[in-house]
Design a protein around this motif. Structure first.
Motif, mmCIF file in Angstrom:
data_model
loop_
_atom_site.group_PDB
_atom_site.id
_atom_site.type_symbol
_atom_site.label_atom_id
_atom_site.label_comp_id
_atom_site.label_asym_id
_atom_site.label_seq_id
_atom_site.Cartn_x
_atom_site.Cartn_y
_atom_site.Cartn_z
ATOM 1 N N SER A 89 0.831 -1.204 0.000
ATOM 2 C CA SER A 89 0.000 0.000 0.000
ATOM 3 C C SER A 89 0.872 1.263 0.000
ATOM 4 O O SER A 89 0.525 2.256 -0.644
ATOM 5 N N GLU A 90 2.014 1.223 0.701
ATOM 6 C CA GLU A 90 2.941 2.361 0.650
ATOM 7 C C GLU A 90 3.513 2.549 -0.756
ATOM 8 O O GLU A 90 3.672 3.670 -1.218
ATOM 9 N N PHE A 91 3.804 1.443 -1.408
ATOM 10 C CA PHE A 91 4.308 1.506 -2.782
ATOM 11 C C PHE A 91 3.249 2.093 -3.714
ATOM 12 O O PHE A 91 3.556 2.923 -4.569
ATOM 13 N N ASN A 92 1.993 1.671 -3.546
ATOM 14 C CA ASN A 92 0.913 2.201 -4.384
ATOM 15 C C ASN A 92 0.702 3.693 -4.136
ATOM 16 O O ASN A 92 0.427 4.448 -5.069
ATOM 17 N N LYS A 93 0.826 4.133 -2.878
ATOM 18 C CA LYS A 93 0.705 5.556 -2.564
ATOM 19 C C LYS A 93 1.813 6.349 -3.253
ATOM 20 O O LYS A 93 1.577 7.433 -3.784
ATOM 21 N N ARG A 94 3.023 5.815 -3.207
ATOM 22 C CA ARG A 94 4.155 6.509 -3.830
ATOM 23 C C ARG A 94 3.978 6.572 -5.342
ATOM 24 O O ARG A 94 4.295 7.579 -5.965
ATOM 25 N N GLU A 95 3.481 5.479 -5.934
ATOM 26 C CA GLU A 95 3.291 5.457 -7.385
ATOM 27 C C GLU A 95 2.197 6.427 -7.825
ATOM 28 O O GLU A 95 2.335 7.084 -8.850
ATOM 29 N N THR A 96 1.115 6.532 -7.072
ATOM 30 C CA THR A 96 0.047 7.464 -7.445
ATOM 31 C C THR A 96 0.458 8.909 -7.191
ATOM 32 O O THR A 96 0.016 9.798 -7.902
ATOM 33 N N ALA A 97 1.311 9.141 -6.202
ATOM 34 C CA ALA A 97 1.765 10.509 -5.914
ATOM 35 C C ALA A 97 2.741 10.991 -6.981
ATOM 36 O O ALA A 97 2.803 12.194 -7.276
#
Length: 99
Positions: A89-97
């Motif tokens: 989920s942290e990786f997905n947050k970073r990718e969307t940001a």
């Protein structure tokens, strides 16, 4: 039972594969995700090893050792599962940001 040794070998191979992939990655977040996958594979390996040993020997001592291995493997697998979902989920947050 042929299925237990196959699962043990495949999960151990996946464990070694993920540990090697940690070294090859430069991103710390990817390393954490890969380490979580390695812990999950190790948990499967330990759990199924305990079950396999009980089915092979079928003694009371083997039962206690199998229960111990199953608990330790379950804890490893659960910790890996929790870490994987957290870091994914942290990786997905970073990718969307970054998009």
């Amino acid at each position: 039972m042929v299925i237990f040794p196959i699962v043990i070998v495949v999960s151990f191979i996946l464990y070694v594969y993920y540990k090697v992939m940690i070294i090859r990655s430069a991103d710390p977040l990817i390393q954490e995700i890969t380490n979580a996958k390695a812990r999950l594979s190790l948990g499967f390996c330990i759990s199924f090893f305990g079950v396999n040993q009980y089915l092979f020997y079928e003694t009371q001592l083997a039962l206690f050792i199998a229960i111990l291995f199953f608990i330790i493997g379950g804890l490893q697998g659960y910790a890996g599962w929790k870490r994987y979902h957290h870091y994914k989920s942290e990786f997905n947050k970073r990718e969307t940001a970054s998009v």
